[in-house]
Design an enzyme around this catalytic site. Sequence first.
Site, PDB file in Angstrom:
ATOM      1  N   SER A 198       0.585  -1.383  -0.377  1.00  0.00           N
ATOM      2  CA  SER A 198      -0.198   0.663  -0.250  1.00  0.00           C
ATOM      3  C   SER A 198       1.079   1.264  -0.100  1.00  0.00           C
ATOM      4  CB  SER A 198      -0.608  -0.237   1.146  1.00  0.00           C
ATOM      5  OG  SER A 198      -1.907  -1.046   1.245  1.00  0.00           O
ATOM      6  N   GLU A 240      -9.061  -2.605  -7.525  1.00  0.00           N
ATOM      7  CA  GLU A 240      -9.416  -2.957  -5.889  1.00  0.00           C
ATOM      8  C   GLU A 240     -10.555  -3.837  -5.774  1.00  0.00           C
ATOM      9  OE1 GLU A 240      -7.052  -4.052  -3.666  1.00  0.00           O
ATOM     10  OE2 GLU A 240      -5.708  -2.969  -3.681  1.00  0.00           O
TER      11      GLU A 240
END
Length: 588
Positions: free
Chosen positions: A374, A502
Amino acid sequence: MKKAQKSGDWRPFIDLIRQTNPSKPMLMGAILMSIATTIVGLFIPLFTKSLVDSFSLTSLNPGTIVVLVIAFIAQTISGGISIYLLNHVGQTVVANLRDRLWKKFLVLPIPYYDHHRTGEMLSRMTNDTGVVKGLITNHLTGFFTGIISIIGSITVLLIIDWKMTLIMLIAVPTTLLVLIPLGRQTFKISRGLQNETAHFTAMITQVLSEIRLVKASNAESVEYKNGKQGISNLFQFGLKEGKVQAVISPIISLIMMALLVVIIGYGGMRVSSGSLSAGDLVAFILYLIQIILPMTQFTTFFTQLQKAKGATERIIKTLEQYEEDHTSGQKLQNIYQPITVERLTFGYENGKPVLMDLNFIAEPGKVTAIVGPSGGGKTTLFSLLERYYSPLEGTIRIGPDSINDFSLKSWRSQIGYVSQDSPLIAGTIRENICYGMEKEISDTELQHAAKMAYADHFIDEFLERYETEVGERGIKLSGGQRQRIGIARALLRNPKILMLDEATSSLDSQSEIYVQKALENLMTGRTTLVIAHRLSTVVDADQILFIEKGRITGKGTHRELLHSHPMYREFATQQLRLHTTTDGIEIM
Protein backbone atom coordinates in the site's frame (compact mmCIF):
# COMPACT_ATOMS: atom_id res chain seq x y z
CA MET A 1 -8.24 40.35 -8.39
CA LYS A 2 -6.41 42.97 -6.40
CA LYS A 3 -8.84 45.55 -7.68
CA ALA A 4 -11.70 43.47 -6.36
CA GLN A 5 -10.24 43.67 -2.89
CA LYS A 6 -10.46 47.43 -2.72
CA SER A 7 -13.62 48.39 -0.91
CA GLY A 8 -14.16 51.41 -3.16
CA ASP A 9 -13.79 49.57 -6.47
CA TRP A 10 -17.11 48.65 -8.05
CA ARG A 11 -15.70 47.53 -11.40
CA PRO A 12 -15.34 43.78 -10.71
CA PHE A 13 -18.93 43.67 -9.44
CA ILE A 14 -20.29 45.63 -12.41
CA ASP A 15 -18.23 43.56 -14.90
CA LEU A 16 -19.52 40.31 -13.38
CA ILE A 17 -23.14 41.48 -13.63
CA ARG A 18 -22.58 42.63 -17.21
CA GLN A 19 -21.19 39.20 -18.14
CA THR A 20 -24.51 37.59 -17.15
CA ASN A 21 -26.22 39.56 -19.96
CA PRO A 22 -29.19 40.86 -17.95
CA SER A 23 -32.15 42.07 -20.02
CA LYS A 24 -31.39 45.72 -20.68
CA PRO A 25 -35.01 46.55 -21.71
CA MET A 26 -36.31 45.04 -18.47
CA LEU A 27 -33.67 46.77 -16.37
CA MET A 28 -34.30 50.12 -18.05
CA GLY A 29 -38.06 49.56 -17.79
CA ALA A 30 -37.78 48.87 -14.07
CA ILE A 31 -35.62 51.93 -13.49
CA LEU A 32 -37.86 54.18 -15.65
CA MET A 33 -40.96 52.96 -13.83
CA SER A 34 -39.30 53.70 -10.50
CA ILE A 35 -38.22 57.12 -11.73
CA ALA A 36 -41.76 57.83 -12.93
CA THR A 37 -43.07 56.82 -9.51
CA THR A 38 -40.56 59.14 -7.86
CA ILE A 39 -41.37 62.05 -10.17
CA VAL A 40 -45.08 61.70 -9.44
CA GLY A 41 -44.19 61.76 -5.77
CA LEU A 42 -42.29 65.04 -6.27
CA PHE A 43 -45.47 66.81 -7.40
CA ILE A 44 -47.53 65.77 -4.39
CA PRO A 45 -45.87 68.24 -1.95
CA LEU A 46 -46.48 71.07 -4.46
CA PHE A 47 -50.15 70.11 -4.59
CA THR A 48 -50.20 70.00 -0.78
CA LYS A 49 -48.56 73.47 -0.66
CA SER A 50 -51.31 74.97 -2.83
CA LEU A 51 -53.97 73.17 -0.82
CA VAL A 52 -52.64 74.54 2.50
CA ASP A 53 -52.17 78.09 1.24
CA SER A 54 -55.64 78.35 -0.25
CA PHE A 55 -57.61 75.78 1.65
CA SER A 56 -61.38 76.05 1.53
CA LEU A 57 -64.22 73.73 0.70
CA THR A 58 -64.88 75.62 -2.53
CA SER A 59 -61.26 75.04 -3.68
CA LEU A 60 -61.80 71.27 -3.62
CA ASN A 61 -63.23 70.62 -7.08
CA PRO A 62 -63.87 67.08 -8.40
CA GLY A 63 -61.29 67.48 -11.18
CA THR A 64 -58.49 68.08 -8.70
CA ILE A 65 -59.51 65.08 -6.63
CA VAL A 66 -59.67 62.85 -9.74
CA VAL A 67 -56.21 63.99 -10.85
CA LEU A 68 -54.82 63.26 -7.38
CA VAL A 69 -56.45 59.79 -7.27
CA ILE A 70 -55.13 58.96 -10.76
CA ALA A 71 -51.66 60.10 -9.72
CA PHE A 72 -51.71 57.82 -6.67
CA ILE A 73 -53.02 54.84 -8.70
CA ALA A 74 -50.41 55.40 -11.44
CA GLN A 75 -47.70 55.63 -8.79
CA THR A 76 -48.84 52.33 -7.23
CA ILE A 77 -49.05 50.46 -10.55
CA SER A 78 -45.71 51.71 -11.87
CA GLY A 79 -44.10 50.85 -8.53
CA GLY A 80 -45.47 47.29 -8.67
CA ILE A 81 -44.31 46.81 -12.27
CA SER A 82 -40.89 48.15 -11.37
CA ILE A 83 -40.54 45.71 -8.46
CA TYR A 84 -41.56 42.75 -10.66
CA LEU A 85 -39.23 43.68 -13.53
CA LEU A 86 -36.31 44.18 -11.18
CA ASN A 87 -36.97 40.85 -9.48
CA HIS A 88 -37.03 39.23 -12.91
CA VAL A 89 -33.68 40.82 -13.76
CA GLY A 90 -32.19 39.82 -10.40
CA GLN A 91 -33.37 36.23 -10.69
CA THR A 92 -32.00 36.07 -14.25
CA VAL A 93 -28.61 37.41 -13.14
CA VAL A 94 -28.41 34.88 -10.31
CA ALA A 95 -29.55 32.01 -12.55
CA ASN A 96 -26.84 32.92 -15.07
CA LEU A 97 -24.21 33.22 -12.34
CA ARG A 98 -25.16 29.84 -10.91
CA ASP A 99 -25.15 28.36 -14.41
CA ARG A 100 -21.62 29.66 -15.00
CA LEU A 101 -20.43 28.39 -11.62
CA TRP A 102 -22.02 24.97 -12.11
CA LYS A 103 -20.51 24.65 -15.58
CA LYS A 104 -17.16 25.75 -14.15
CA PHE A 105 -17.27 23.25 -11.28
CA LEU A 106 -17.82 20.41 -13.73
CA VAL A 107 -14.76 21.28 -15.84
CA LEU A 108 -12.37 22.14 -13.01
CA PRO A 109 -9.49 19.64 -12.86
CA ILE A 110 -9.12 17.10 -10.07
CA PRO A 111 -6.24 19.05 -8.37
CA TYR A 112 -8.71 21.88 -7.67
CA TYR A 113 -10.95 19.46 -5.75
CA ASP A 114 -7.91 18.20 -3.86
CA HIS A 115 -7.54 21.67 -2.30
CA HIS A 116 -11.15 22.88 -1.96
CA ARG A 117 -13.95 21.48 0.17
CA THR A 118 -17.33 20.69 -1.33
CA GLY A 119 -19.22 22.87 1.15
CA GLU A 120 -17.21 25.94 0.17
CA MET A 121 -18.21 25.44 -3.46
CA LEU A 122 -21.84 25.01 -2.39
CA SER A 123 -21.56 28.33 -0.57
CA ARG A 124 -20.38 30.01 -3.78
CA MET A 125 -23.42 28.59 -5.59
CA THR A 126 -26.02 29.54 -2.99
CA ASN A 127 -24.92 32.13 -0.42
CA ASP A 128 -22.72 34.39 -2.56
CA THR A 129 -25.06 34.45 -5.55
CA GLY A 130 -27.95 35.08 -3.14
CA VAL A 131 -26.19 38.19 -1.82
CA VAL A 132 -25.82 39.52 -5.39
CA LYS A 133 -29.50 38.80 -6.08
CA GLY A 134 -30.58 40.59 -2.90
CA LEU A 135 -28.69 43.74 -3.91
CA ILE A 136 -30.32 43.84 -7.34
CA THR A 137 -33.88 42.90 -6.41
CA ASN A 138 -34.21 44.69 -3.08
CA HIS A 139 -31.93 47.72 -3.20
CA LEU A 140 -31.01 48.73 -6.76
CA THR A 141 -34.20 50.65 -7.58
CA GLY A 142 -34.09 52.33 -4.19
CA PHE A 143 -30.63 53.63 -5.07
CA PHE A 144 -31.64 55.11 -8.43
CA THR A 145 -35.00 56.47 -7.27
CA GLY A 146 -33.32 57.83 -4.16
CA ILE A 147 -30.91 59.83 -6.29
CA ILE A 148 -33.82 61.19 -8.39
CA SER A 149 -35.84 61.94 -5.28
CA ILE A 150 -32.96 63.78 -3.58
CA ILE A 151 -31.96 65.79 -6.68
CA GLY A 152 -35.59 66.65 -7.50
CA SER A 153 -36.45 67.56 -3.91
CA ILE A 154 -33.36 69.75 -3.48
CA THR A 155 -34.07 71.51 -6.79
CA VAL A 156 -37.65 72.34 -5.76
CA LEU A 157 -36.50 73.37 -2.27
CA LEU A 158 -33.93 75.76 -3.69
CA ILE A 159 -36.77 77.39 -5.63
CA ILE A 160 -39.04 77.52 -2.58
CA ASP A 161 -36.40 78.84 -0.13
CA TRP A 162 -32.68 78.63 -0.84
CA LYS A 163 -31.62 79.69 2.68
CA MET A 164 -33.39 76.80 4.40
CA THR A 165 -32.11 74.43 1.71
CA LEU A 166 -28.49 75.41 2.36
CA ILE A 167 -28.97 74.77 6.07
CA MET A 168 -30.30 71.32 5.22
CA LEU A 169 -27.36 70.55 2.91
CA ILE A 170 -24.90 70.96 5.80
CA ALA A 171 -26.01 67.47 6.90
CA VAL A 172 -24.67 65.85 3.69
CA PRO A 173 -20.91 66.01 4.42
CA THR A 174 -21.61 64.99 8.02
CA THR A 175 -23.46 61.91 6.82
CA LEU A 176 -20.67 61.00 4.38
CA LEU A 177 -18.06 61.27 7.14
CA VAL A 178 -20.00 58.56 8.96
CA LEU A 179 -20.82 56.30 5.99
CA ILE A 180 -17.44 56.08 4.22
CA PRO A 181 -15.26 54.64 7.04
CA LEU A 182 -18.07 52.42 8.28
CA GLY A 183 -18.57 51.18 4.71
CA ARG A 184 -14.95 50.00 4.59
CA GLN A 185 -15.41 48.24 7.91
CA THR A 186 -18.60 46.61 6.63
CA PHE A 187 -16.70 45.26 3.62
CA LYS A 188 -14.09 43.60 5.84
CA ILE A 189 -16.71 42.12 8.15
CA SER A 190 -18.81 40.93 5.21
CA ARG A 191 -15.85 39.20 3.56
CA GLY A 192 -14.99 37.44 6.83
CA LEU A 193 -18.63 36.48 7.41
CA GLN A 194 -18.99 34.95 3.95
CA ASN A 195 -15.70 33.06 4.27
CA GLU A 196 -16.78 31.69 7.63
CA THR A 197 -20.18 30.77 6.14
CA ALA A 198 -18.38 28.82 3.41
CA HIS A 199 -16.21 26.98 5.97
CA PHE A 200 -19.25 26.20 8.12
CA THR A 201 -21.19 24.91 5.10
CA ALA A 202 -18.21 22.72 4.15
CA MET A 203 -18.02 21.28 7.65
CA ILE A 204 -21.69 20.39 8.02
CA THR A 205 -21.81 19.00 4.46
CA GLN A 206 -18.92 16.67 5.26
CA VAL A 207 -20.44 15.53 8.57
CA LEU A 208 -23.93 14.93 7.21
CA SER A 209 -22.63 13.08 4.13
CA GLU A 210 -20.67 10.73 6.41
CA ILE A 211 -23.23 10.49 9.21
CA ARG A 212 -22.83 6.71 9.48
CA LEU A 213 -19.13 7.12 10.16
CA VAL A 214 -19.94 9.74 12.79
CA LYS A 215 -22.37 7.44 14.59
CA ALA A 216 -20.20 4.34 14.25
CA SER A 217 -17.31 6.26 15.80
CA ASN A 218 -19.43 7.81 18.59
CA ALA A 219 -18.22 11.15 17.28
CA GLU A 220 -21.49 13.06 17.77
CA SER A 221 -20.08 15.09 20.67
CA VAL A 222 -16.89 15.92 18.77
CA GLU A 223 -18.79 17.05 15.67
CA TYR A 224 -21.23 18.99 17.85
CA LYS A 225 -18.29 20.93 19.32
CA ASN A 226 -16.91 21.60 15.83
CA GLY A 227 -20.32 22.75 14.63
CA LYS A 228 -20.86 24.87 17.73
CA GLN A 229 -17.51 26.55 17.11
CA GLY A 230 -18.58 27.39 13.56
CA ILE A 231 -21.91 28.71 14.81
CA SER A 232 -20.07 30.79 17.41
CA ASN A 233 -17.77 32.25 14.75
CA LEU A 234 -20.77 33.18 12.60
CA PHE A 235 -22.40 34.68 15.68
CA GLN A 236 -19.33 36.84 16.35
CA PHE A 237 -19.28 38.12 12.76
CA GLY A 238 -23.00 38.79 13.03
CA LEU A 239 -22.38 40.80 16.19
CA LYS A 240 -19.65 42.83 14.46
CA GLU A 241 -22.06 43.54 11.62
CA GLY A 242 -24.71 44.46 14.15
CA LYS A 243 -22.30 46.88 15.89
CA VAL A 244 -21.67 48.70 12.62
CA GLN A 245 -25.40 48.90 11.97
CA ALA A 246 -25.90 50.04 15.55
CA VAL A 247 -23.58 52.97 14.83
CA ILE A 248 -24.81 53.82 11.33
CA SER A 249 -28.58 53.77 11.81
CA PRO A 250 -28.81 55.85 15.03
CA ILE A 251 -26.30 58.43 13.78
CA ILE A 252 -28.15 58.83 10.48
CA SER A 253 -31.44 59.04 12.35
CA LEU A 254 -29.95 61.61 14.77
CA ILE A 255 -28.68 63.76 11.90
CA MET A 256 -32.01 63.58 10.09
CA MET A 257 -34.10 64.27 13.20
CA ALA A 258 -31.86 67.16 14.21
CA LEU A 259 -32.22 68.50 10.69
CA LEU A 260 -35.99 68.13 10.83
CA VAL A 261 -36.17 69.98 14.16
CA VAL A 262 -33.97 72.81 12.82
CA ILE A 263 -36.02 73.10 9.65
CA ILE A 264 -39.34 73.12 11.54
CA GLY A 265 -38.02 75.63 14.11
CA TYR A 266 -36.38 77.92 11.56
CA GLY A 267 -39.29 77.50 9.15
CA GLY A 268 -41.80 78.32 11.88
CA MET A 269 -39.93 81.58 12.56
CA ARG A 270 -40.01 82.40 8.85
CA VAL A 271 -43.75 81.68 8.69
CA SER A 272 -44.46 83.85 11.73
CA SER A 273 -42.46 86.69 10.21
CA GLY A 274 -44.38 86.38 6.95
CA SER A 275 -41.36 85.61 4.77
CA LEU A 276 -42.55 82.02 4.22
CA SER A 277 -46.09 80.71 3.78
CA ALA A 278 -47.52 77.84 5.80
CA GLY A 279 -47.89 75.85 2.56
CA ASP A 280 -44.21 76.39 1.77
CA LEU A 281 -43.24 75.03 5.18
CA VAL A 282 -45.48 71.97 4.80
CA ALA A 283 -44.04 71.34 1.32
CA PHE A 284 -40.53 71.82 2.67
CA ILE A 285 -41.13 69.20 5.39
CA LEU A 286 -42.61 66.74 2.89
CA TYR A 287 -39.65 67.19 0.56
CA LEU A 288 -37.31 66.80 3.50
CA ILE A 289 -38.96 63.44 4.23
CA GLN A 290 -38.41 62.49 0.58
CA ILE A 291 -34.71 63.22 1.13
CA ILE A 292 -34.44 61.50 4.54
CA LEU A 293 -36.01 58.21 3.40
CA PRO A 294 -33.58 57.70 0.47
CA MET A 295 -30.68 58.54 2.78
CA THR A 296 -31.64 55.63 5.04
CA GLN A 297 -32.05 53.45 1.92
CA PHE A 298 -28.57 54.48 0.80
CA THR A 299 -27.19 53.24 4.11
CA THR A 300 -28.70 49.81 3.50
CA PHE A 301 -27.71 49.86 -0.18
CA PHE A 302 -24.05 50.56 0.52
CA THR A 303 -23.99 47.91 3.25
CA GLN A 304 -25.40 45.36 0.80
CA LEU A 305 -23.03 46.59 -1.90
CA GLN A 306 -20.05 45.83 0.33
CA LYS A 307 -21.42 42.32 0.89
CA ALA A 308 -22.01 41.87 -2.84
CA LYS A 309 -18.47 42.98 -3.65
CA GLY A 310 -17.09 40.46 -1.15
CA ALA A 311 -19.24 37.74 -2.74
CA THR A 312 -18.15 38.89 -6.21
CA GLU A 313 -14.51 38.55 -5.22
CA ARG A 314 -14.96 34.84 -4.45
CA ILE A 315 -17.15 34.14 -7.48
CA ILE A 316 -14.64 35.80 -9.82
CA LYS A 317 -11.77 33.90 -8.19
CA THR A 318 -13.60 30.62 -8.88
CA LEU A 319 -14.47 31.56 -12.47
CA GLU A 320 -10.84 32.46 -13.18
CA GLN A 321 -9.55 29.00 -12.18
CA TYR A 322 -7.87 26.85 -14.82
CA GLU A 323 -10.29 24.36 -16.37
CA GLU A 324 -10.06 21.18 -18.38
CA ASP A 325 -10.55 21.39 -22.14
CA HIS A 326 -12.61 18.36 -23.11
CA THR A 327 -12.85 18.98 -26.85
CA SER A 328 -9.43 20.12 -28.07
CA GLY A 329 -7.37 17.38 -29.67
CA GLN A 330 -7.94 14.63 -32.18
CA LYS A 331 -10.45 11.83 -31.88
CA LEU A 332 -9.05 8.46 -30.88
CA GLN A 333 -9.75 6.10 -33.76
CA ASN A 334 -7.60 3.00 -33.29
CA ILE A 335 -7.72 1.98 -29.64
CA TYR A 336 -6.42 -1.57 -30.21
CA GLN A 337 -2.78 -0.56 -29.75
CA PRO A 338 -0.25 -1.03 -26.94
CA ILE A 339 -0.24 1.48 -24.09
CA THR A 340 3.35 2.51 -23.43
CA VAL A 341 4.44 4.16 -20.18
CA GLU A 342 7.91 5.63 -20.57
CA ARG A 343 10.08 7.31 -17.90
CA LEU A 344 6.93 8.36 -16.02
CA THR A 345 7.55 10.51 -12.93
CA PHE A 346 4.88 12.27 -10.89
CA GLY A 347 4.49 14.01 -7.53
CA TYR A 348 1.68 15.97 -5.93
CA GLU A 349 2.14 19.66 -5.17
CA ASN A 350 4.85 20.44 -2.61
CA GLY A 351 5.60 16.77 -2.11
CA LYS A 352 8.20 14.22 -3.06
CA PRO A 353 7.62 12.13 -6.20
CA VAL A 354 5.02 9.38 -5.81
CA LEU A 355 6.01 7.63 -9.03
CA MET A 356 9.58 7.54 -10.36
CA ASP A 357 10.79 6.49 -13.78
CA LEU A 358 8.08 3.94 -14.59
CA ASN A 359 8.49 1.99 -17.83
CA PHE A 360 6.15 -0.73 -19.11
CA ILE A 361 3.92 -1.72 -22.02
CA ALA A 362 0.31 -2.92 -21.68
CA GLU A 363 -0.41 -5.02 -24.74
CA PRO A 364 -3.83 -4.65 -26.40
CA GLY A 365 -6.41 -7.22 -25.40
CA LYS A 366 -4.25 -8.54 -22.54
CA VAL A 367 -4.29 -8.20 -18.76
CA THR A 368 -1.63 -6.20 -16.93
CA ALA A 369 -1.83 -6.56 -13.15
CA ILE A 370 -0.28 -4.05 -10.73
CA VAL A 371 0.55 -5.30 -7.25
CA GLY A 372 2.69 -4.20 -4.33
CA PRO A 373 2.56 -2.67 -0.84
CA SER A 374 0.00 0.00 0.00
CA GLY A 375 1.13 3.55 -0.73
CA GLY A 376 3.35 2.48 -3.61
CA GLY A 377 1.54 4.69 -6.15
CA LYS A 378 -0.73 2.18 -7.89
CA THR A 379 -3.91 4.28 -7.76
CA THR A 380 -1.92 7.40 -8.70
CA LEU A 381 -0.84 5.59 -11.87
CA PHE A 382 -4.51 5.05 -12.73
CA SER A 383 -5.17 8.76 -12.14
CA LEU A 384 -2.43 9.62 -14.64
CA LEU A 385 -3.88 7.18 -17.17
CA GLU A 386 -7.27 8.88 -16.71
CA ARG A 387 -5.48 12.24 -17.22
CA TYR A 388 -6.67 13.61 -13.90
CA TYR A 389 -3.09 14.85 -13.42
CA SER A 390 -0.19 15.57 -15.76
CA PRO A 391 3.15 13.81 -15.24
CA LEU A 392 6.19 15.81 -14.19
CA GLU A 393 8.33 13.84 -16.60
CA GLY A 394 7.86 11.10 -19.16
CA THR A 395 4.95 10.20 -21.40
CA ILE A 396 2.04 7.81 -21.76
CA ARG A 397 1.40 6.74 -25.35
CA ILE A 398 -1.15 4.65 -27.15
CA GLY A 399 0.56 3.34 -30.22
CA PRO A 400 2.90 6.07 -31.46
CA ASP A 401 0.79 8.97 -30.09
CA SER A 402 0.81 10.62 -26.68
CA ILE A 403 -2.55 10.30 -24.94
CA ASN A 404 -2.44 14.11 -24.54
CA ASP A 405 -2.83 14.43 -28.33
CA PHE A 406 -6.41 13.20 -28.03
CA SER A 407 -9.35 15.16 -26.64
CA LEU A 408 -10.27 14.33 -23.05
CA LYS A 409 -13.78 13.39 -24.12
CA SER A 410 -12.47 10.98 -26.76
CA TRP A 411 -9.85 9.42 -24.46
CA ARG A 412 -12.04 8.98 -21.38
CA SER A 413 -14.91 7.58 -23.44
CA GLN A 414 -12.67 4.58 -24.19
CA ILE A 415 -11.96 3.85 -20.52
CA GLY A 416 -14.11 1.79 -18.19
CA TYR A 417 -13.21 2.25 -14.51
CA VAL A 418 -14.39 -0.02 -11.70
CA SER A 419 -13.13 0.94 -8.24
CA GLN A 420 -13.08 -0.81 -4.89
CA ASP A 421 -16.26 0.96 -3.76
CA SER A 422 -18.17 1.54 -6.97
CA PRO A 423 -19.71 5.03 -6.64
CA LEU A 424 -23.46 5.38 -7.17
CA ILE A 425 -25.68 8.45 -7.36
CA ALA A 426 -28.98 8.90 -5.53
CA GLY A 427 -31.53 7.62 -8.04
CA THR A 428 -32.77 4.42 -9.62
CA ILE A 429 -30.79 1.38 -10.71
CA ARG A 430 -31.56 2.32 -14.33
CA GLU A 431 -30.17 5.83 -13.84
CA ASN A 432 -27.00 4.45 -12.28
CA ILE A 433 -26.32 1.89 -15.01
CA CYS A 434 -27.04 4.44 -17.76
CA TYR A 435 -25.13 7.25 -16.00
CA GLY A 436 -23.08 9.36 -18.44
CA MET A 437 -24.55 7.78 -21.60
CA GLU A 438 -25.43 10.41 -24.19
CA LYS A 439 -27.72 8.19 -26.27
CA GLU A 440 -31.05 6.69 -25.22
CA ILE A 441 -30.57 3.19 -23.79
CA SER A 442 -33.18 0.58 -24.69
CA ASP A 443 -34.52 -1.93 -22.17
CA THR A 444 -32.84 -4.71 -24.14
CA GLU A 445 -29.40 -3.06 -23.91
CA LEU A 446 -29.92 -2.30 -20.22
CA GLN A 447 -30.97 -5.84 -19.35
CA HIS A 448 -28.12 -7.35 -21.40
CA ALA A 449 -25.55 -5.25 -19.50
CA ALA A 450 -27.12 -6.25 -16.17
CA LYS A 451 -27.10 -9.92 -17.16
CA MET A 452 -23.44 -9.82 -18.24
CA ALA A 453 -22.61 -8.19 -14.88
CA TYR A 454 -24.59 -10.84 -12.98
CA ALA A 455 -26.71 -8.00 -11.59
CA ASP A 456 -30.00 -9.24 -13.02
CA HIS A 457 -30.27 -11.85 -10.25
CA PHE A 458 -30.80 -9.33 -7.45
CA ILE A 459 -32.46 -6.64 -9.62
CA ASP A 460 -35.28 -9.03 -10.55
CA GLU A 461 -35.92 -9.65 -6.86
CA PHE A 462 -36.79 -5.99 -6.28
CA LEU A 463 -40.46 -5.06 -6.65
CA GLU A 464 -39.68 -2.11 -8.92
CA ARG A 465 -36.72 -3.84 -10.60
CA TYR A 466 -34.72 -1.24 -12.60
CA GLU A 467 -36.74 1.65 -11.12
CA THR A 468 -35.67 0.75 -7.58
CA GLU A 469 -34.17 3.70 -5.66
CA VAL A 470 -30.65 2.91 -4.43
CA GLY A 471 -30.44 5.71 -1.82
CA GLU A 472 -27.68 8.27 -1.34
CA ARG A 473 -24.38 6.79 -2.59
CA GLY A 474 -26.18 3.46 -3.10
CA ILE A 475 -26.61 2.87 0.63
CA LYS A 476 -29.63 0.57 0.10
CA LEU A 477 -27.48 -1.94 -1.82
CA SER A 478 -24.78 -4.27 -0.56
CA GLY A 479 -21.15 -3.89 -1.57
CA GLY A 480 -21.37 -6.74 -4.08
CA GLN A 481 -24.56 -5.31 -5.58
CA ARG A 482 -22.96 -1.89 -5.97
CA GLN A 483 -19.94 -3.48 -7.67
CA ARG A 484 -22.13 -5.33 -10.14
CA ILE A 485 -24.06 -2.13 -10.92
CA GLY A 486 -20.70 -0.45 -11.59
CA ILE A 487 -19.64 -3.33 -13.86
CA ALA A 488 -22.96 -3.13 -15.74
CA ARG A 489 -22.35 0.58 -16.22
CA ALA A 490 -18.89 -0.15 -17.65
CA LEU A 491 -20.28 -2.87 -19.94
CA LEU A 492 -22.90 -0.50 -21.28
CA ARG A 493 -20.18 2.03 -22.18
CA ASN A 494 -18.35 -0.76 -24.05
CA PRO A 495 -14.87 0.63 -23.26
CA LYS A 496 -11.79 -0.67 -25.04
CA ILE A 497 -9.54 0.01 -22.03
CA LEU A 498 -10.54 -1.36 -18.63
CA MET A 499 -9.11 -0.26 -15.28
CA LEU A 500 -9.99 -2.26 -12.17
CA ASP A 501 -8.91 -0.82 -8.83
CA GLU A 502 -9.24 -3.41 -6.05
CA ALA A 503 -12.63 -4.34 -7.55
CA THR A 504 -13.13 -7.42 -5.32
CA SER A 505 -11.03 -6.68 -2.25
CA SER A 506 -13.87 -5.70 0.10
CA LEU A 507 -16.40 -8.39 -0.87
CA ASP A 508 -17.48 -11.55 0.86
CA SER A 509 -16.67 -14.85 -0.83
CA GLN A 510 -20.12 -15.32 -2.40
CA SER A 511 -20.26 -11.77 -3.77
CA GLU A 512 -16.69 -12.11 -5.02
CA ILE A 513 -17.64 -15.16 -7.09
CA TYR A 514 -20.39 -13.21 -8.87
CA VAL A 515 -18.26 -10.09 -9.31
CA GLN A 516 -15.30 -12.14 -10.58
CA LYS A 517 -17.54 -13.79 -13.20
CA ALA A 518 -18.87 -10.36 -14.19
CA LEU A 519 -15.33 -9.02 -14.49
CA GLU A 520 -14.36 -11.92 -16.72
CA ASN A 521 -17.19 -10.95 -19.06
CA LEU A 522 -16.09 -7.32 -18.88
CA MET A 523 -12.41 -8.06 -19.53
CA THR A 524 -12.98 -10.17 -22.67
CA GLY A 525 -11.29 -8.56 -25.67
CA ARG A 526 -10.25 -5.45 -23.75
CA THR A 527 -6.89 -4.01 -22.73
CA THR A 528 -7.12 -4.45 -18.95
CA LEU A 529 -5.10 -2.98 -16.10
CA VAL A 530 -5.82 -4.40 -12.66
CA ILE A 531 -4.76 -3.18 -9.23
CA ALA A 532 -5.00 -6.11 -6.84
CA HIS A 533 -4.09 -6.99 -3.28
CA ARG A 534 -5.44 -10.50 -3.65
CA LEU A 535 -2.92 -12.29 -5.85
CA SER A 536 -5.43 -15.09 -6.45
CA THR A 537 -7.34 -12.73 -8.76
CA VAL A 538 -4.33 -11.95 -10.98
CA VAL A 539 -2.20 -15.10 -11.09
CA ASP A 540 -3.36 -15.66 -14.67
CA ALA A 541 -2.53 -12.10 -15.81
CA ASP A 542 -0.43 -11.81 -18.96
CA GLN A 543 1.90 -9.41 -17.11
CA ILE A 544 2.35 -8.45 -13.46
CA LEU A 545 4.08 -5.26 -12.37
CA PHE A 546 5.35 -5.09 -8.79
CA ILE A 547 5.45 -1.46 -7.58
CA GLU A 548 7.01 -0.40 -4.29
CA LYS A 549 7.82 3.15 -3.19
CA GLY A 550 6.91 4.53 -6.59
CA ARG A 551 9.18 2.26 -8.65
CA ILE A 552 8.63 -0.90 -10.65
CA THR A 553 10.91 -3.46 -9.02
CA GLY A 554 9.57 -6.53 -10.77
CA LYS A 555 7.93 -7.35 -14.09
CA GLY A 556 6.75 -10.66 -15.56
CA THR A 557 4.22 -13.44 -15.20
CA HIS A 558 3.22 -14.90 -11.84
CA ARG A 559 5.56 -17.87 -12.28
CA GLU A 560 8.48 -15.64 -13.35
CA LEU A 561 8.07 -13.28 -10.37
CA LEU A 562 7.85 -16.18 -7.93
CA HIS A 563 11.38 -17.14 -8.93
CA SER A 564 12.89 -13.70 -9.50
CA HIS A 565 11.29 -11.30 -6.98
CA PRO A 566 11.71 -11.99 -3.22
CA MET A 567 9.00 -9.60 -2.04
CA TYR A 568 6.48 -10.90 -4.55
CA ARG A 569 7.30 -14.43 -3.41
CA GLU A 570 6.71 -13.30 0.18
CA PHE A 571 3.32 -11.83 -0.81
CA ALA A 572 2.45 -15.04 -2.62
CA THR A 573 3.53 -17.22 0.31
CA GLN A 574 1.31 -15.22 2.69
CA GLN A 575 -1.75 -15.28 0.43
CA LEU A 576 -1.47 -18.52 -1.55
CA ARG A 577 -0.85 -22.11 -0.47
CA LEU A 578 2.53 -22.92 -2.02
CA HIS A 579 4.79 -25.94 -1.96
CA THR A 580 8.18 -26.57 -3.48
CA THR A 581 8.75 -29.14 -6.20
CA THR A 582 11.87 -30.18 -8.03
CA ASP A 583 10.81 -27.77 -10.78
CA GLY A 584 10.16 -24.82 -8.49
CA ILE A 585 7.32 -23.29 -6.47
CA GLU A 586 3.78 -24.37 -7.28
CA ILE A 587 0.32 -23.41 -6.12
CA MET A 588 -1.55 -26.21 -4.38
